[in-house]
Structure formats: structure tokens, C-alpha cells
Design a protein around this motif. Structure first.
Motif, PDB file in Angstrom:
ATOM      1  N   ILE A  38       0.839  -1.192   0.000  1.00 54.65           N
ATOM      2  CA  ILE A  38       0.000   0.000   0.000  1.00 54.65           C
ATOM      3  C   ILE A  38       0.880   1.250   0.000  1.00 54.65           C
ATOM      4  CG2 ILE A  38      -1.888  -1.171   1.201  1.00 54.65           C
ATOM      5  CD1 ILE A  38      -0.988   0.190   3.772  1.00 54.65           C
ATOM      6  N   GLY A  39       0.271   2.389  -0.295  1.00 53.69           N
ATOM      7  CA  GLY A  39       1.009   3.649  -0.337  1.00 53.69           C
ATOM      8  C   GLY A  39       1.167   4.282   1.036  1.00 53.69           C
ATOM      9  N   ASN A  40       1.952   5.349   1.078  1.00 50.18           N
ATOM     10  CA  ASN A  40       2.249   6.044   2.328  1.00 50.18           C
ATOM     11  C   ASN A  40       0.991   6.642   2.960  1.00 50.18           C
ATOM     12  OD1 ASN A  40       3.913   7.423   4.329  1.00 50.18           O
ATOM     13  ND2 ASN A  40       3.415   9.274   3.188  1.00 50.18           N
ATOM     14  N   PHE A  41       0.166   7.311   2.139  1.00 50.43           N
ATOM     15  CA  PHE A  41      -1.043   7.943   2.671  1.00 50.43           C
ATOM     16  C   PHE A  41      -1.997   6.908   3.263  1.00 50.43           C
ATOM     17  CE2 PHE A  41      -5.532   9.010   1.930  1.00 50.43           C
ATOM     18  CZ  PHE A  41      -5.651  10.106   2.781  1.00 50.43           C
ATOM     19  N   GLU A  42      -2.184   5.789   2.538  1.00 47.54           N
ATOM     20  CA  GLU A  42      -3.096   4.749   3.012  1.00 47.54           C
ATOM     21  C   GLU A  42      -2.563   4.105   4.305  1.00 47.54           C
ATOM     22  OE1 GLU A  42      -3.902   5.620  -1.127  1.00 47.54           O
ATOM     23  OE2 GLU A  42      -2.049   5.013  -0.125  1.00 47.54           O
ATOM     24  N   ALA A  43      -1.240   3.914   4.368  1.00 42.04           N
ATOM     25  CA  ALA A  43      -0.634   3.347   5.584  1.00 42.04           C
ATOM     26  C   ALA A  43      -0.893   4.257   6.781  1.00 42.04           C
ATOM     27  CB  ALA A  43       0.871   3.149   5.376  1.00 42.04           C
ATOM     28  N   GLN A  44      -0.720   5.557   6.567  1.00 43.01           N
ATOM     29  CA  GLN A  44      -0.969   6.530   7.632  1.00 43.01           C
ATOM     30  C   GLN A  44      -2.447   6.528   8.039  1.00 43.01           C
ATOM     31  OE1 GLN A  44      -0.989  10.709   6.548  1.00 43.01           O
ATOM     32  NE2 GLN A  44       0.068  11.258   8.428  1.00 43.01           N
ATOM     33  N   SER A  45      -3.322   6.457   7.043  1.00 43.59           N
ATOM     34  CA  SER A  45      -4.760   6.492   7.317  1.00 43.59           C
ATOM     35  C   SER A  45      -5.209   5.256   8.084  1.00 43.59           C
ATOM     36  CB  SER A  45      -5.534   6.600   5.995  1.00 43.59           C
ATOM     37  OG  SER A  45      -6.912   6.703   6.237  1.00 43.59           O
ATOM     38  N   ILE A  46      -4.688   4.078   7.710  1.00 47.59           N
ATOM     39  CA  ILE A  46      -5.042   2.845   8.426  1.00 47.59           C
ATOM     40  C   ILE A  46      -4.520   2.906   9.859  1.00 47.59           C
ATOM     41  CG2 ILE A  46      -4.638   0.345   8.544  1.00 47.59           C
ATOM     42  CD1 ILE A  46      -4.568   0.391   5.433  1.00 47.59           C
ATOM     43  N   SER A  47      -3.291   3.379  10.030  1.00 47.27           N
ATOM     44  CA  SER A  47      -2.697   3.479  11.373  1.00 47.27           C
ATOM     45  C   SER A  47      -3.518   4.410  12.268  1.00 47.27           C
ATOM     46  CB  SER A  47      -1.257   3.995  11.277  1.00 47.27           C
ATOM     47  OG  SER A  47      -0.451   3.082  10.573  1.00 47.27           O
ATOM     48  N   LEU A  48      -3.927   5.551  11.706  1.00 46.28           N
ATOM     49  CA  LEU A  48      -4.734   6.488  12.488  1.00 46.28           C
ATOM     50  C   LEU A  48      -6.112   5.905  12.793  1.00 46.28           C
ATOM     51  CD1 LEU A  48      -3.855   9.893  10.770  1.00 46.28           C
ATOM     52  CD2 LEU A  48      -3.355   9.236  13.134  1.00 46.28           C
ATOM     53  N   GLY A  49      -6.645   5.128  11.850  1.00 43.02           N
ATOM     54  CA  GLY A  49      -7.934   4.486  12.083  1.00 43.02           C
ATOM     55  C   GLY A  49      -7.874   3.451  13.183  1.00 43.02           C
ATOM     56  N   LEU A  50      -6.730   2.772  13.303  1.00 41.71           N
ATOM     57  CA  LEU A  50      -6.551   1.766  14.352  1.00 41.71           C
ATOM     58  C   LEU A  50      -6.367   2.412  15.723  1.00 41.71           C
ATOM     59  CD1 LEU A  50      -4.162  -0.689  12.472  1.00 41.71           C
ATOM     60  CD2 LEU A  50      -6.500  -1.195  13.199  1.00 41.71           C
ATOM     61  N   GLU A  51      -5.705   3.573  15.723  1.00 43.38           N
ATOM     62  CA  GLU A  51      -5.478   4.305  16.978  1.00 43.38           C
ATOM     63  C   GLU A  51      -6.663   5.233  17.211  1.00 43.38           C
ATOM     64  OE1 GLU A  51      -3.056   3.831  19.100  1.00 43.38           O
ATOM     65  OE2 GLU A  51      -2.006   2.373  17.852  1.00 43.38           O
ATOM     66  N   LYS A  52      -7.681   4.738  17.920  1.00 40.42           N
ATOM     67  CA  LYS A  52      -8.918   5.495  18.091  1.00 40.42           C
ATOM     68  C   LYS A  52      -8.718   6.806  18.857  1.00 40.42           C
ATOM     69  CE  LYS A  52     -11.183   2.089  16.171  1.00 40.42           C
ATOM     70  NZ  LYS A  52     -11.651   2.205  14.785  1.00 40.42           N
ATOM     71  N   ASP A  53      -7.676   6.860  19.687  1.00 40.25           N
ATOM     72  CA  ASP A  53      -7.465   8.055  20.500  1.00 40.25           C
ATOM     73  C   ASP A  53      -6.787   9.183  19.724  1.00 40.25           C
ATOM     74  OD1 ASP A  53      -8.551   6.707  22.630  1.00 40.25           O
ATOM     75  OD2 ASP A  53      -6.613   5.956  23.332  1.00 40.25           O
ATOM     76  N   LEU A  54      -6.143   8.833  18.603  1.00 32.93           N
ATOM     77  CA  LEU A  54      -5.437   9.855  17.821  1.00 32.93           C
ATOM     78  C   LEU A  54      -6.367  10.448  16.770  1.00 32.93           C
ATOM     79  CD1 LEU A  54      -1.940   8.230  17.193  1.00 32.93           C
ATOM     80  CD2 LEU A  54      -2.468  10.116  18.711  1.00 32.93           C
ATOM     81  N   LYS A  55      -6.586  11.737  16.852  1.00 37.09           N
ATOM     82  CA  LYS A  55      -7.442  12.420  15.891  1.00 37.09           C
ATOM     83  C   LYS A  55      -6.640  13.496  15.174  1.00 37.09           C
ATOM     84  CE  LYS A  55     -11.295  10.279  17.016  1.00 37.09           C
ATOM     85  NZ  LYS A  55     -11.941   9.353  16.086  1.00 37.09           N
ATOM     86  N   PRO A  56      -6.562  13.431  13.825  1.00 34.24           N
ATOM     87  CA  PRO A  56      -5.853  14.489  13.092  1.00 34.24           C
ATOM     88  C   PRO A  56      -6.600  15.811  13.224  1.00 34.24           C
ATOM     89  CG  PRO A  56      -7.016  13.036  11.571  1.00 34.24           C
ATOM     90  CD  PRO A  56      -7.131  12.423  12.928  1.00 34.24           C
ATOM     91  N   PRO A  57      -5.866  16.931  13.141  1.00 39.43           N
ATOM     92  CA  PRO A  57      -6.523  18.236  13.300  1.00 39.43           C
ATOM     93  C   PRO A  57      -7.617  18.498  12.269  1.00 39.43           C
ATOM     94  CG  PRO A  57      -4.272  18.471  12.478  1.00 39.43           C
ATOM     95  CD  PRO A  57      -4.425  17.065  12.910  1.00 39.43           C
ATOM     96  N   ARG A  58      -7.431  17.959  11.069  1.00 34.39           N
ATOM     97  CA  ARG A  58      -8.447  18.066  10.020  1.00 34.39           C
ATOM     98  C   ARG A  58      -8.743  16.662   9.503  1.00 34.39           C
ATOM     99  NH1 ARG A  58     -11.574  21.184  10.066  1.00 34.39           N
ATOM    100  NH2 ARG A  58     -11.893  21.558   7.857  1.00 34.39           N
TER     101      ARG A  58
END
Length: 201
Positions: A38-58
Motif C-alpha cells: 500500500i502507499g504512504n497515505f493509506e498506511a498513515q490512514s489505516i494506522s490512524l484508524g486503528l489508533e482510536k485516541d489519535l485524531k488528526p486536526p483536520r
């Protein structure tokens, strides 16, 4: 169809493709692993989705789409990785309307499908055929001599031509590749082993 449930085992940096990552899915019952590049953006998005406590500013694109799905009274029921062609995985996202039960199936890249699934805590499935074609099973029971010499003796030049290796050496190298999270190499070795088994059959 009898689908096989997968769990997310992790995401690692791809050893062979610059800027790419390997999403590692695993069949719960057999421990067969399914690596998906997978690509870098998708890897980041999946990781953030798994970490429920981490919310991006936007909101990310997958967050935005998840909000849209919820706003239209749908929920994500499941993701199915239904086939692989020339190393490319094909997936469907299955939605269901929360009020009238209407079902909606959308074709999606596997990376996007998984990124959506983690946001809805939805199960991820695949078929037995996909597992047979692209799955990797790490065989722990290997004799110690083979596994100890594999790391020392196999240089990049030697691994470049897998066809010259014995099946035993290939299996040992496959085990090391999975341990080192080099899933690109592991898939190449797996393909060579399957090609040899077909000849025997």
C-alpha cells in the motif's frame, strides 16, 4: 461462499518499493499471512484508524467518507478481498442502510477498503483462493542448521536467482524473509515454491 476472516497484524515499510508499505493481514484460524503493498497515505490512514485516541486536526479523506456514509444512514458491514490478478488485490466494501436494510456494494482498492473498515470496526474477509494464491505460511518447525545458515550464507546475489536454490533452502529463506518483514521477497519465494509443486503434480 465460505469467506475467511482476516485480522490486521501490522504495517511495515516495504523492503523493495521506495515509499511503499506492506499491510500484513492474517487468517485467524490458519495463521496464513496476506501481505498487501500500500502507499504512504493509506498506511498513515489505516494506522490512524486503528489508533482510536489519535485524531488528526483536520479530517483525512477516509474520515470524510466515513462521515458521509454515517450521515446517509448507512453503515459499513464488511470488506471482502475477493480476488488477486497479477499481484493486484480486488476488494468490495459492503454497506447496509440502518433504516430500510438496503445493501450497497462498492468496488474499492484494498488499502482504501481496509482504511474504511477500521473506522467502522468492520470485519475483513477473503476467499480461500486468494489465500492459496497470495498467502504466506511461516513454517516454524525447521531444523536449526538450515535456519542458522540461511541468514549468513544468502547474499543479495544468491537470492536474485531463486530458481537455482533447493526447495529446502527456499523454505528457510522464506521463513527469514517473513521474520524480517520483507514480504515482497517472501511472495517471490512463495511463487517459486508453488511453481515447483505444480511441476511435481
Amino acid at each position: 461462499m465460505d469467506y475467511k476472516k482476516l485480522i490486521i497484524r501490522g504495517i511495515s515499510y516495504s523492503q523493495t518499493q521506495s515509499g511503499a508499505y506492506a499491510l500484513l493481514l492474517e487468517h485467524e484460524e490458519t495463521s496464513v499471512k496476506l501481505p498487501v503493498v500500500i502507499g504512504n497515505f493509506e498506511a498513515q490512514s489505516i494506522s490512524l484508524g486503528l489508533e482510536k485516541d489519535l485524531k488528526p486536526p483536520r479530517p483525512l479523506t477516509h474520515d470524510l467518507f466515513s462521515k458521509f456514509v454515517t450521515s446517509t444512514h448507512y453503515t459499513l458491514e464488511s470488506v471482502i478481498i475477493y480476488q488477486i490478478i497479477d499481484g493486484v488485490f480486488f476488494s468490495n466494501i459492503n454497506f447496509k442502510h440502518t433504516e430500510n436494510g438496503e445493501e450497497l456494494i462498492l468496488d474499492a482498492r484494498t488499502s482504501d477498503a481496509v482504511a474504511m473498515a477500521v473506522r467502522f470496526d468492520a470485519p475483513i474477509y477473503t476467499t480461500e483462493q486468494v489465500l492459496n494464491e497470495a498467502g504466506i505460511l511461516l513454517e516454524i518447525e525447521n531444523n536449526n542448521e538450515t535456519s542458522s545458515t540461511s541468514e549468513e550464507n544468502y547474499s543479495t546475489e544468491e537470492t536474485s536467482d531463486l530458481k537455482k536454490m533447493t526447495s529446502e533452502d527456499l523454505q528457510s529463506l522464506l521463513n527469514d524473509a517473513v521474520k524480517d518483514e520483507d514480504y515482497d521477497l517472501a511472495m517471490e519465494i512463495q511463487e517459486e515454491l508453488k511453481r515447483r509443486n505444480k511441476k511435481i503434480d
